[in-house]
Motif scaffolding. Structure first.
Motif, PDB file in Angstrom:
ATOM      1  N   GLU A 111       0.833  -1.205   0.000  1.00 36.74           N
ATOM      2  CA  GLU A 111       0.000   0.000   0.000  1.00 36.74           C
ATOM      3  C   GLU A 111       0.867   1.253   0.000  1.00 36.74           C
ATOM      4  O   GLU A 111       0.620   2.203  -0.759  1.00 36.74           O
ATOM      5  CB  GLU A 111      -0.936   0.007   1.207  1.00 36.74           C
ATOM      6  CG  GLU A 111      -1.964  -1.112   1.223  1.00 36.74           C
ATOM      7  CD  GLU A 111      -1.406  -2.430   1.706  1.00 36.74           C
ATOM      8  OE1 GLU A 111      -0.233  -2.425   2.149  1.00 36.74           O
ATOM      9  OE2 GLU A 111      -2.115  -3.453   1.642  1.00 36.74           O
ATOM     10  N   LEU A 112       1.917   1.273   0.840  1.00 35.71           N
ATOM     11  CA  LEU A 112       2.803   2.432   0.899  1.00 35.71           C
ATOM     12  C   LEU A 112       3.598   2.579  -0.396  1.00 35.71           C
ATOM     13  O   LEU A 112       3.772   3.691  -0.911  1.00 35.71           O
ATOM     14  CB  LEU A 112       3.748   2.299   2.092  1.00 35.71           C
ATOM     15  CG  LEU A 112       4.697   3.476   2.353  1.00 35.71           C
ATOM     16  CD1 LEU A 112       3.901   4.746   2.630  1.00 35.71           C
ATOM     17  CD2 LEU A 112       5.634   3.167   3.506  1.00 35.71           C
ATOM     18  N   PHE A 113       4.075   1.456  -0.927  1.00 36.16           N
ATOM     19  CA  PHE A 113       4.824   1.501  -2.186  1.00 36.16           C
ATOM     20  C   PHE A 113       3.947   2.031  -3.312  1.00 36.16           C
ATOM     21  O   PHE A 113       4.401   2.832  -4.143  1.00 36.16           O
ATOM     22  CB  PHE A 113       5.342   0.097  -2.520  1.00 36.16           C
ATOM     23  CG  PHE A 113       6.211   0.051  -3.754  1.00 36.16           C
ATOM     24  CD1 PHE A 113       7.577   0.237  -3.657  1.00 36.16           C
ATOM     25  CD2 PHE A 113       5.657  -0.184  -5.004  1.00 36.16           C
ATOM     26  CE1 PHE A 113       8.385   0.202  -4.793  1.00 36.16           C
ATOM     27  CE2 PHE A 113       6.451  -0.223  -6.141  1.00 36.16           C
ATOM     28  CZ  PHE A 113       7.824  -0.029  -6.034  1.00 36.16           C
ATOM     29  N   ALA A 114       2.684   1.586  -3.351  1.00 38.97           N
ATOM     30  CA  ALA A 114       1.777   2.037  -4.409  1.00 38.97           C
ATOM     31  C   ALA A 114       1.517   3.536  -4.319  1.00 38.97           C
ATOM     32  O   ALA A 114       1.443   4.227  -5.344  1.00 38.97           O
ATOM     33  CB  ALA A 114       0.461   1.266  -4.322  1.00 38.97           C
ATOM     34  N   SER A 115       1.404   4.071  -3.096  1.00 37.39           N
ATOM     35  CA  SER A 115       1.166   5.504  -2.949  1.00 37.39           C
ATOM     36  C   SER A 115       2.369   6.319  -3.427  1.00 37.39           C
ATOM     37  O   SER A 115       2.212   7.342  -4.101  1.00 37.39           O
ATOM     38  CB  SER A 115       0.851   5.831  -1.486  1.00 37.39           C
ATOM     39  OG  SER A 115       1.973   5.571  -0.661  1.00 37.39           O
ATOM     40  N   VAL A 116       3.599   5.874  -3.103  1.00 40.56           N
ATOM     41  CA  VAL A 116       4.802   6.569  -3.574  1.00 40.56           C
ATOM     42  C   VAL A 116       4.918   6.465  -5.090  1.00 40.56           C
ATOM     43  O   VAL A 116       5.276   7.438  -5.780  1.00 40.56           O
ATOM     44  CB  VAL A 116       6.054   5.995  -2.885  1.00 40.56           C
ATOM     45  CG1 VAL A 116       7.320   6.666  -3.408  1.00 40.56           C
ATOM     46  CG2 VAL A 116       5.965   6.162  -1.381  1.00 40.56           C
ATOM     47  N   TYR A 117       4.578   5.302  -5.627  1.00 40.83           N
ATOM     48  CA  TYR A 117       4.652   5.095  -7.085  1.00 40.83           C
ATOM     49  C   TYR A 117       3.682   6.015  -7.821  1.00 40.83           C
ATOM     50  O   TYR A 117       4.036   6.630  -8.837  1.00 40.83           O
ATOM     51  CB  TYR A 117       4.356   3.626  -7.391  1.00 40.83           C
ATOM     52  CG  TYR A 117       3.992   3.344  -8.820  1.00 40.83           C
ATOM     53  CD1 TYR A 117       4.934   3.472  -9.841  1.00 40.83           C
ATOM     54  CD2 TYR A 117       2.700   2.946  -9.165  1.00 40.83           C
ATOM     55  CE1 TYR A 117       4.591   3.209 -11.156  1.00 40.83           C
ATOM     56  CE2 TYR A 117       2.357   2.684 -10.465  1.00 40.83           C
ATOM     57  CZ  TYR A 117       3.297   2.817 -11.465  1.00 40.83           C
ATOM     58  OH  TYR A 117       2.965   2.564 -12.759  1.00 40.83           O
ATOM     59  N   LEU A 118       2.456   6.141  -7.313  1.00 37.22           N
ATOM     60  CA  LEU A 118       1.478   7.021  -7.956  1.00 37.22           C
ATOM     61  C   LEU A 118       1.899   8.483  -7.858  1.00 37.22           C
ATOM     62  O   LEU A 118       1.701   9.262  -8.808  1.00 37.22           O
ATOM     63  CB  LEU A 118       0.098   6.813  -7.315  1.00 37.22           C
ATOM     64  CG  LEU A 118      -0.555   5.445  -7.569  1.00 37.22           C
ATOM     65  CD1 LEU A 118      -1.860   5.325  -6.791  1.00 37.22           C
ATOM     66  CD2 LEU A 118      -0.805   5.233  -9.056  1.00 37.22           C
ATOM     67  N   SER A 119       2.486   8.870  -6.736  1.00 39.35           N
ATOM     68  CA  SER A 119       2.977  10.244  -6.588  1.00 39.35           C
ATOM     69  C   SER A 119       4.118  10.526  -7.569  1.00 39.35           C
ATOM     70  O   SER A 119       4.165  11.589  -8.191  1.00 39.35           O
ATOM     71  CB  SER A 119       3.460  10.478  -5.153  1.00 39.35           C
ATOM     72  OG  SER A 119       2.411  10.278  -4.239  1.00 39.35           O
ATOM     73  N   LEU A 120       5.040   9.568  -7.709  1.00 38.74           N
ATOM     74  CA  LEU A 120       6.151   9.721  -8.645  1.00 38.74           C
ATOM     75  C   LEU A 120       5.638   9.849 -10.081  1.00 38.74           C
ATOM     76  O   LEU A 120       6.089  10.718 -10.847  1.00 38.74           O
ATOM     77  CB  LEU A 120       7.097   8.530  -8.523  1.00 38.74           C
ATOM     78  CG  LEU A 120       8.260   8.471  -9.524  1.00 38.74           C
ATOM     79  CD1 LEU A 120       9.278   9.565  -9.213  1.00 38.74           C
ATOM     80  CD2 LEU A 120       8.937   7.097  -9.490  1.00 38.74           C
ATOM     81  N   GLN A 121       4.686   8.997 -10.436  1.00 37.89           N
ATOM     82  CA  GLN A 121       4.141   9.030 -11.785  1.00 37.89           C
ATOM     83  C   GLN A 121       3.422  10.350 -12.076  1.00 37.89           C
ATOM     84  O   GLN A 121       3.520  10.914 -13.171  1.00 37.89           O
ATOM     85  CB  GLN A 121       3.166   7.853 -11.959  1.00 37.89           C
ATOM     86  CG  GLN A 121       2.647   7.672 -13.378  1.00 37.89           C
ATOM     87  CD  GLN A 121       1.732   6.471 -13.470  1.00 37.89           C
ATOM     88  OE1 GLN A 121       1.505   5.767 -12.501  1.00 37.89           O
ATOM     89  NE2 GLN A 121       1.185   6.237 -14.649  1.00 37.89           N
ATOM     90  N   LYS A 122       2.737  10.879 -11.079  1.00 39.35           N
ATOM     91  CA  LYS A 122       1.986  12.129 -11.266  1.00 39.35           C
ATOM     92  C   LYS A 122       2.912  13.341 -11.309  1.00 39.35           C
ATOM     93  O   LYS A 122       2.787  14.197 -12.198  1.00 39.35           O
ATOM     94  CB  LYS A 122       0.969  12.279 -10.122  1.00 39.35           C
ATOM     95  CG  LYS A 122       0.179  13.562 -10.174  1.00 39.35           C
ATOM     96  CD  LYS A 122      -0.747  13.680  -8.965  1.00 39.35           C
ATOM     97  CE  LYS A 122      -1.483  15.013  -8.954  1.00 39.35           C
ATOM     98  NZ  LYS A 122      -2.354  15.154  -7.753  1.00 39.35           N
ATOM     99  N   GLU A 123       3.848  13.447 -10.366  1.00 33.93           N
ATOM    100  CA  GLU A 123       4.684  14.642 -10.264  1.00 33.93           C
ATOM    101  C   GLU A 123       5.680  14.759 -11.406  1.00 33.93           C
ATOM    102  O   GLU A 123       5.947  15.857 -11.895  1.00 33.93           O
ATOM    103  CB  GLU A 123       5.431  14.647  -8.915  1.00 33.93           C
ATOM    104  CG  GLU A 123       4.529  14.639  -7.686  1.00 33.93           C
ATOM    105  CD  GLU A 123       3.613  15.853  -7.632  1.00 33.93           C
ATOM    106  OE1 GLU A 123       3.941  16.872  -8.267  1.00 33.93           O
ATOM    107  OE2 GLU A 123       2.583  15.777  -6.937  1.00 33.93           O
TER     108      GLU A 123
END
Length: 384
Positions: A111-123
């Motif tokens: 869950e934490l990895f997915a949140s960081v991954y989505l933030s990286l992809q968006k930013e």
């Protein structure tokens, strides 16, 4: 005399030193960056990724640390940021790496990895393609040790690589068509499909080999859900085998159906349609027969409703017929829904009526008066 002991100030012992090097400013500012780059490089070496992948992942990590959105994140998220950069790089190069593999290497919560991954992809505005099951099958089977003759692998267990990849792909496609892949981690499904394809290519010599021993011989880990995916695939194959005429004479089970996987895959479209669409045909037939029975008889006579009367008199029999009929093709989450947690029984004090309980809509409807009640109420009110 100069500082280095040589005579004169122009002896050549002095060299220009940058301010950042003399004060250690550069080292202090980039310590987090250097540690993160080493982590990305180590992760790429563990995954045996090409040099191009490593360079791309490092550049993504440098861009991410320079972005204001990642300046104030926790140390744990910064450590996961490098894994996210590797994950994005692999997906962009069609390298079938799953999120679960990265999380297991980093000992991270998905869950934490997915949140960081989505933030990286968006930013960073990164475009990440979806995972291809075909590439995943080929890459995952590349790590198997069953394609070369070695001392610790019996000769009857060695298989041709291309033949096994082709059949495994066919079984994975069958799993995708029957909803077994939807919402699931792909690696356990690939492992179950690889085991079935390996057994079906030489069933006489390999049927006695267990799933755990197969993984040990192949030199790969056995994911815990793989046994469940294997069970689901065998159930689908058994349903398909029940529609083949020349197999109806045999007493098929989960062992013997493996021998006929080649025939089942060859006719899978026809067999899936027959095995999972019979219920719709039976419903249409029942509807047509019901309409026909309602239209029978003379115009003045009442309609004949023998079928409905029989169902009303024997509801259990109709229920048994519906349960015995083949189920439709649905996702496993709909066929076997999770059981709801039972609520604890209320104590005597909790169940006592206080008058403050909420009133349901059905209970309110019981207190609504009809026209006759309203007239009687008005007459009684006038007398009062």
């Amino acid at each position: 005399e100069g500082l280095c002991g040589a005579p004169g100030p122009n002896s050549g012992c002095f060299s220009e030193v940058a301010y950042s090097q003399s004060t250690g400013q550069k080292e202090q500012l980039s310590r987090c960056l250097q540690r993160g780059i080493r982590r990305v490089q180590d992760l790429c070496k563990v995954l045996q990724l090409p040099t191009v992948f490593e360079e791309t992942a490092v550049s993504y990590f440098q861009r991410a640390l320079q972005h204001p959105s990642f300046h104030l994140v926790s140390l744990e998220k910064k450590e996961l940021l490098g894994g996210c950069c590797v994950f994005v790089t692999c997906r962009q190069h069609n390298w079938p790496l799953t999120m679960g593999t990265i999380c297991s290497l980093l000992y991270a919560k998905q869950e934490l990895f997915a949140s960081v991954y989505l933030s990286l992809q968006k930013e960073l505005g990164l475009s990440v393609p979806a995972l291809s099951l075909a590439d995943l099958v080929k890459t995952h089977l590349n790590s198997f040790r069953l394609f070369q003759h070695t001392a610790d692998i019996p000769a009857r267990f060695v298989e041709d690589k291309e033949t096994m990849v082709t059949r495994t792909m066919q079984i994975v496609e069958l799993a995708s068509e029957t909803w077994l892949v939807t919402g699931r981690h792909p690696v356990p499904i690939v492992m179950a499909a690889a085991f079935l394809s390996w057994q079906s290519l030489q069933p006489t010599a390999r049927l006695a080999c267990t799933f755990a021993r197969f993984c040990k011989l192949a030199g790969v880990d056995l994911p815990p859900p793989a046994h469940l995916r294997l069970k689901e695939l065998l159930e689908i194959l058994l349903r398909m085998a029940s529609q083949l005429t020349w197999l109806k004479v045999f007493n098929m089970d989960k062992k013997t159906v493996v021998k006929h996987i080649g025939d089942l895959l060859q006719h899978r479209i026809f067999l899936l349609k027959n095995a999972f669409c019979l219920e719709d045909k039976e419903e249409q037939h029942a509807t047509a027969s019901g309409e026909g029975s309602l239209g029978e008889g003379s115009p003045g006579s009442p309609p004949v409703a023998g079928g409905s009367a029989q169902e009303e008199s024997c509801p259990l029999e109709g229920k048994r017929q519906r349960e015995g009929s083949p189920r439709p093709l649905l996702p496993p989450c709909l066929i076997n829904p999770r059981k709801r947690l039972r609520t604890a029984a209320l104590s005597a004090s909790d169940s006592a009526i206080t008058g403050d309980e909420p009133i349901s809509d059905s209970e309110i409807e019981q207190y609504l008066r009809g026209p006759e009640e309203i007239r009687a109420f008005r007459k009684a009110k006038a007398w009062l």
